[in-house]
Design an enzyme around this catalytic site. Structure first.
Site, PDB file in Angstrom:
ATOM      1  N   ASP A 214      34.647  46.727  42.360  1.00 12.89           N
ATOM      2  CA  ASP A 214      34.817  47.012  40.893  1.00 12.89           C
ATOM      3  C   ASP A 214      33.860  46.416  39.967  1.00 12.89           C
ATOM      4  OD1 ASP A 214      36.091  48.176  38.325  1.00 12.89           O
ATOM      5  OD2 ASP A 214      37.302  48.794  39.648  1.00 12.89           O
ATOM      6  N   HIS A 288      32.141  52.192  37.831  1.00 14.35           N
ATOM      7  CA  HIS A 288      32.963  50.758  38.242  1.00 14.35           C
ATOM      8  C   HIS A 288      32.273  49.872  39.307  1.00 14.35           C
ATOM      9  CE1 HIS A 288      37.014  51.369  36.532  1.00 14.35           C
ATOM     10  NE2 HIS A 288      36.850  52.973  36.751  1.00 14.35           N
ATOM     11  N   GLU A 357      36.383  58.101  36.722  1.00 10.18           N
ATOM     12  CA  GLU A 357      36.064  57.412  35.575  1.00 10.18           C
ATOM     13  C   GLU A 357      34.258  57.108  35.316  1.00 10.18           C
ATOM     14  OE1 GLU A 357      40.074  55.352  34.199  1.00 10.18           O
ATOM     15  OE2 GLU A 357      38.819  54.102  35.250  1.00 10.18           O
TER      16      GLU A 357
HETATM   17  C1  ACM Z   1      42.130  55.385  38.315  1.00 10.58           C
HETATM   18  O1  ACM Z   1      43.287  55.197  37.534  1.00 10.58           O
HETATM   19  N1  ACM Z   1      41.189  55.540  37.287  1.00 10.58           N
HETATM   20  C2  ACM Z   1      42.144  55.626  39.451  1.00 10.58           C
END
Ligand code: ACM
Ligand code: ZN
Length: 651
Positions: A214, A288, A357
């Site tokens: 991440d 990420h 995201e």
């Molecule tokens: C997440 O909560 N974006 C997997």
């Protein structure tokens, strides 16, 4: 009843020891029988099997050797009994006394791959299943039929080790019963991970999803790209308020972090395999990805040098350039190298590539990404991530594996059979169900164990989202199958622990337990057994077992909840807790209550001029959990709080 001539019948021994053994109160056998997850069919009998020094563990197939050795270790350490393992080719010898583990000659379709039958009678214990996984789950149930001390890592001196008599038929509701541990935001040692695997296996959880990369860290050695760990695994140390962590100071060294070498990964996998747990690796992309970008600055669209983040990266998605450049051919080269090594290391069928995201903001401003869009005729920003998804999915398939992604990829044109993991109720689930895409439910309102699990002021620093406290009862009450669908629509579910605010293994355990018990029960046990009071009774009996393994767990479910009910002058204070049978004692005068203070019975009126209630919980006469001091109003509205001066000490 048959009596064995050489020994006194176990029931008589049991009765003697219930009556005469000073350390064994009459309730000793019964309370240990608290199976969790609850089996499909259970009949308890009044007799028991007594483990003896030389009780043999017999197996009818070499495939069961490691399950038998695991059972032997599990029982031998606390009891000190050798419990020899004996391989037997003839079915006749399996009918002798002792413990027998038997693969069925004729498969029982009801049991599937993970189900088992367990019969405990005074003469023998018999576990039968179609597959070794079923036998293994049977051994975990057997362990729960023994006294709690069977969890001890040291030899315990007990006169008897009774196994409660039972006939059990058991199999799971869902095949995918997982926990996600985010080892990127904070790193956890391989020993911590193995302890978690032990606890999962006890409760028949079978998938450990490791979120390995991440913005805050890259945690897996990739031999072809040593920079990923040399740079990506380390950040400047910070502690305090995660959102406010300061950036690296001039000359400051990145000393916080860590990673698993490939040898560590192999050890974790072998440990998990012996417990029928599959490790699902997740390598996050294209978002990420700041740790990967910090190690390879040319992989982001801006190509700027970055540090691995200590704290928060984005207040809003797209604020920071933590996304891989999808127009740069080198991105695919590095990703291909990583996927090749990860696919080689992990024996499981699936490889998780994240995909949640991600903002297209930097792709839209990047010459390389825009050239790609023209070349590939990708019209509009919505076609950019799907292009990347399909390319990396192909890389995964080239290694004979299947990709999994977060729900964002549901419309990306993924291959049929590629599972998605849904975390926002409703949004992608309906599409997935309509398409026949396999679904894993990681519902952020019920299965996100980074969220606080009780009254926020009592809880350690966690992620309270408005209206998103996830109490034990919330996890238990949630049925993972989306409304209108049936069980076959989902593979199962996962409880996710994102660890931005989880720095230590003690806190990691605190956030998982006991909520992971509720998850384990709901993913294994049929919906027809849904019964909160019964679950709480069995959950409570698991807590001493966690204690014996030094596993931390939250008392939150026992603790007081203060609610205001009614309006105006009719307003009353209602106290409650999640666990039935907990007693609450309270004060209004600012003193700390104990069990001699008034016990809460019915809603209370706040006495004139009182501004605070203090409440504590008692369970079976013992104080449990933390005291809640709930202040209703500031009695001095005209006097703003003054800062407390620093303490002066006189010694
Ligand atoms: C997440 O909560 N974006 C997997
Ligand atoms: Zn780009």
């Amino acid at each position: 009843m048959k009596f064995n001539r050489r020994q006194i019948h176990p029931v008589i021994i049991l009765m003697m020891f219930l009556v005469f053994e000073p350390f064994a109160p009459a309730t000793e056998i019964k309370p240990t029988v608290a199976l969790l997850p609850r089996p499909v069919e259970t009949t308890f009998t009044s007799d028991c099997f007594l483990l003896q020094e030389n009780t043999p563990i017999r197996i009818n197939s070499p495939q069961l050797q490691s399950v038998a050795t695991g059972l032997q270790t599990m029982l031998s350490v606390p009891s000190g009994y050798p419990l020899p393992v004996k391989q037997s080719s003839s079915p006749v010898s399996l009918t002798k006394t002792g413990i027998s583990l038997e693969l069925l000659d004729t498969p029982d379709p009801k049991l599937g791959d993970e189900g088992y039958r367990l019969d405990v009678t005074p003469d023998r214990i018999r576990i039968r299943a179609n597959q070794p996984a079923g036998i293994f789950h049977g051994t975990q149930t057997l362990q729960q039929l023994l006294p709690d001390e069977i969890e001890s890592r040291e030899r315990i001196s007990r006169t008897q080790w009774p196994v409660a008599g039972a006939r059990i038929v058991d199999y799971p509701r869902f095949a995918w019963r997982g926990l996600l541990l985010d080892v990127a935001r904070h790193f956890f040692s391989k020993e911590d991970v193995m302890d978690l695997i032990d606890q999962m296996a006890r409760r028949k959880l079978n998938i450990l999803h490791l979120h390995l990369t991440d913005d805050q860290g890259w945690r897996i050695e990739i031999k072809s790209h040593p920079e990923l760990t040399a740079v990506g695994a380390w950040r400047v140390p910070r502690v305090g308020v995660w959102r406010r962590y300061s950036p690296r100071q001039p000359g400051e060294k990145a000393t916080e972090g860590g990673y698993y070498t490939q040898d560590d990964i192999c050890e974790i996998i072998a440990y998990a395999q012996a417990r029928f747990v599959t490790i699902l690796p997740e390598i996050e992309m294209p978002g990420h990805a700041l740790a990967m970008i910090a190690a390879n600055p040319d992989l982001s669209c801006l190509g700027l040098p970055y540090d691995v983040a200590s704290g928060r990266v984005n207040r809003r998605q797209g604020e920071r350039d933590n996304v891989l450049c999808i127009g740069n051919p080198r991105t695919y080269e590095v990703v291909a190298d990583v996927i090749a090594e990860v696919a080689e290391l992990f024996p499981g069928k699936y490889l998780h590539l994240g995909a949640d995201e991600t903002s297209p903001r930097f792709w839209l401003q990047c010459d390389k990404c825009q050239a790609l869009a023209r070349r590939e005729n990708l019209i509009g920003e919505d076609q950019l991530q799907p292009y990347f998804t399909r390319r990396v999915e192909q890389l995964v398939r080239d290694h004979g594996k299947t990709m999994i992604g977060w729900e964002e990829i549901v419309d990306d044109g993924i291959a049929p059979g590629t599972p998605i993991m849904s975390y926002r109720p409703g949004q992608a689930e309906a599409t997935a169900i309509a398409q026949g895409t396999p679904l894993i439910i990681a519902d952020s309102d019920h299965y996100y164990f980074d969220q606080v699990q009780g009254t926020a002021q009592l809880e350690p620093n966690a992620n309270p989202r408005p209206g998103n406290m996830i109490r034990l009862i919330d996890t238990y009450h949630f049925d993972p199958v989306p409304a209108g669908a049936d069980d076959a629509a989902i593979l199962g579910g996962e409880g996710c622990l994102w660890t931005e605010k989880v720095r230590t293994v003690r806190k990691m355990q605190y956030m998982f337990w006991p909520r992971a018990l509720a998850l384990a029960e709901r993913l294994w046990t049929p919906q027809s057994h849904f019964d909160w009071p019964d679950f709480t009774r069995r959950m409570i009996r698991q807590l001493p077992r966690l204690d014996l393994r030094n596993i931390n767990h939250a008392p939150s479910a026992f603790e007081p909840i203060v609610e205001l009910i009614g309006e105006g002058s009719n307003q009353k204070i209602r106290l409650k807790t999640e666990i039935p049978g907990v007693e609450l004692h309270y004060t209004f005068d600012g003193s700390d209550p104990d069990q001699y203070y008034p016990r809460y019975e019915t809603p209370l009126t706040l006495p004139r001029d009182a501004n605070e209630i203090r409440v504590v919980a008692y369970w079976q006469g013992k104080r449990i959990g933390r005291q809640l001091n709930h202040v209703f109003f500031n009695p001095f509205p005209d006097r703003p709080e003054k800062p407390v001066p620093p303490f002066k000490t006189i010694w």
